[in-house]
Structures are given as structure tokens and as C-alpha cells.
Design a protein around this motif. Structure first.
Motif, PDB file in Angstrom:
ATOM      1  N   GLN A   1      14.710   5.846 -12.052  1.00 33.78           N
ATOM      2  CA  GLN A   1      14.124   6.717 -11.030  1.00 33.78           C
ATOM      3  C   GLN A   1      13.073   6.151 -10.462  1.00 33.78           C
ATOM      4  O   GLN A   1      12.460   5.269 -11.088  1.00 33.78           O
ATOM      5  N   THR A   2      12.712   6.521  -9.097  1.00 36.18           N
ATOM      6  CA  THR A   2      11.610   5.757  -8.358  1.00 36.18           C
ATOM      7  C   THR A   2      10.510   6.487  -8.368  1.00 36.18           C
ATOM      8  O   THR A   2      10.343   7.675  -8.429  1.00 36.18           O
ATOM      9  N   TYR A   3       9.316   5.615  -8.276  1.00 32.74           N
ATOM     10  CA  TYR A   3       7.985   5.952  -8.221  1.00 32.74           C
ATOM     11  C   TYR A   3       7.493   5.260  -7.209  1.00 32.74           C
ATOM     12  O   TYR A   3       7.617   3.951  -6.746  1.00 32.74           O
ATOM     13  N   GLU A   4       6.376   5.760  -6.455  1.00 33.87           N
ATOM     14  CA  GLU A   4       5.518   5.226  -5.463  1.00 33.87           C
ATOM     15  C   GLU A   4       4.034   5.369  -5.742  1.00 33.87           C
ATOM     16  O   GLU A   4       3.609   6.436  -6.082  1.00 33.87           O
ATOM     17  N   GLY A   5       3.036   4.412  -5.805  1.00 36.17           N
ATOM     18  CA  GLY A   5       1.919   4.634  -6.133  1.00 36.17           C
ATOM     19  C   GLY A   5       1.090   3.220  -5.961  1.00 36.17           C
ATOM     20  O   GLY A   5       1.342   2.282  -5.791  1.00 36.17           O
TER      21      GLY A   5
END
Length: 260
Positions: free
Chosen positions: A99-103
Motif C-alpha cells: 500500500q502506498t503512502y506519501e509524506g
């Protein structure tokens, strides 16, 4: 690393935080050359052609250097024991479930303890001081292309034993994603939603979750209005799309006009 000088009036405490402004204010060539020499030893241990850290680079960046040193009163010399360089970077991450995350993540960009000071707790003191100053937890650190030694250090000293390698050679820890899920559940924080949060990766669709300080990004050059785009992911659709792109490139070359 031994330096025939007394750095106490310049650096102060034995654990010191050097942001770009502080480094620029030092105005001491001997301190600059000593830090650069320590960084060269770090690069040599990693078999790098050039050091990742120099005072000149630090002054012209947003990174921060944490330095451990001490003054030897018997020999009247200063000893540089080690350093850690950190900076915040916008990263796109995958967890172990893809699953992808951005931060915006706090990244450990360079870390070295001099061979004369290893196995004496200097590295642990450096990281503890760094985390305290940055108001972060060990699992919130992203490691930039870490060595096996650094991964072992994080596992032994901080219990970070589940590294998740990223395509960018950064390594984050599984506890980062677990802590986010425990705090926020499956929903993105209020105000951080954006259109098309599910993004398509390859032939499957994965959910996009969010980390703190997340920012929005463009979806595609053909989707400037943030409208949904239905992609044909079948083999026939992929071949058709490639043919269309080839025609567009040929037309661009012949007309010498920009495509967008």
C-alpha cells in the motif's frame, strides 16, 4: 579523530546540533576541515568516491548535522567521535502489503562513528540526542541506503528489526505504518483528502494512505482538472496506448510544436 586544538569555545557541549546557520556562524576553517575529514572517513567505510557530507554542502542545504566530540585535557587535543546528518524529504513509500503512502519523513542521510570510539555508546548517544532535538521516535527515521552495520545497530539499540526497503533505496520500518494505522485507522486525516486517492500501480489498484505533513501532487499531465481517468489495463489496451504515444511523438517531431 584527533585535532590539535581546543574546540570548547567554538562548539560548546560534547553533543552539538549544527544547522546551516550555526555552521555558517562558526567561521573557523579548522572546524570545517575537521568535519570534512571525518566525513571522508565515513565515505571510505562505505566505498564511496566522494563524501556525502561537507560543511559547504550543509550551509547550502536544509540538512542538520549532529556532532559528538570531546576534549582530552591530558593531551590538550579535541577528538571528533562521530556525526549524524538528517534532513526532511518528501517520500513515496510502500509498506509490506504494497500500500502506498506519501509524506515528509525525517531521513538519516549520513551516520558515522570513528573507529576509535566505536562500541562505547557514542552512536546511541548521537541518535538519542538527534531524536530528542527533532521530536521524533526511532521508527519515524528513514535510512538512506543503509549498510548492514547500520541496520544491525538500529535493531540492537532500538528494536527496529523489520526494515522495509523502498525503490529509492531508502529503508523505513514496519512500526511506522503500524503507528499510523493505530492513530488514524483507515481514514486519511481531515483536510488531507484529495481526488482520486486510490492510485493505480501496474495492473492492480492499491489504496493511498497518508502520513503527517502530506502534500498533494499532480495526477497526470492529461488530468489537469483532477477528473477521473479510466485506464484500459488489458494487453490490447496497452498496445493501443503505445501506438497512440508513438504517433504523438512522430507528430511532435514533424511539427516541432510542443505536445502540451
Amino acid at each position: 579523530m584527533q585535532v590539535d586544538a581546543d574546540f570548547r569555545p567554538i562548539l560548546g557541549p560534547q553533543l552539538v546540533r549544527l544547522d546551516p546557520m550555526r555552521i555558517k556562524q562558526l567561521q573557523d576553517p579548522l572546524v570545517y576541515s575537521s568535519i570534512d575529514s571525518l566525513a571522508k572517513l565515513s565515505a571510505h567505510c562505505l566505498n564511496l568516491r566522494a563524501p556525502l557530507t561537507t560543511c559547504e554542502k550543509l550551509i547550502n542545504s536544509d540538512n542538520t548535522l549532529y556532532l559528538a566530540w570531546k576534549f582530552d585535557e591530558e593531551q590538550n587535543v579535541s577528538r571528533l567521535l562521530g556525526f549524524a546528518k538528517v534532513g526532511r524529504k518528501q517520500l513515496f513509500l510502500y509498506d509490506s502489503q504494497m500500500q502506498t503512502y506519501e509524506g515528509e519523513i525525517l531521513c538519516l542521510l549520513d551516520f558515522y562513528v570513528h573507529f576509535s570510539a566505536q562500541r562505547q555508546g557514542v552512536g546511541k548517544q548521537l541518535i538519542d540526542y538527534l531524536l530528542a532535538q527533532e521530536h521524533a521516535e526511532p521508527y519515524q527515521l528513514a535510512l538512506d541506503n543503509p549498510s548492514v552495520t547500520l541496520l544491525g545497530f538500529m535493531s540492537q539499540k532500538f528494536g527496529m528489526s523489520k526494515p522495509v526497503w523502498q525503490n529509492t533505496n531508502f529503508v523505513v520500518f514496519d512500526e511506522l505504518f503500524q503507528s499510523f494505522a493505530a492513530e488514524n485507522g483507515e481514514k486519511a486525516p481531515d483536510g488531507w483528502n484529495r481526488p482520486q486517492t486510490p492510485r493505480r500501480i501496474g495492473a492492480v489498484s492499491t489504496d493511498t494512505r497518508w502520513l503527517r505533513n502530506a502534500v498533494s501532487g499532480h495526477q497526470s499531465k492529461g488530468n489537469a482538472m483532477a477528473a477521473p481517468v479510466d485506464a484500459d489495463m488489458t494487453p490490447q489496451g496497452a498496445l493501443s496506448n503505445r501506438a497512440h504515444q508513438a504517433k504523438a511523438r512522430k507528430a511532435h517531431i514533424l511539427s516541432s510544436k510542443p505536445l502540451w
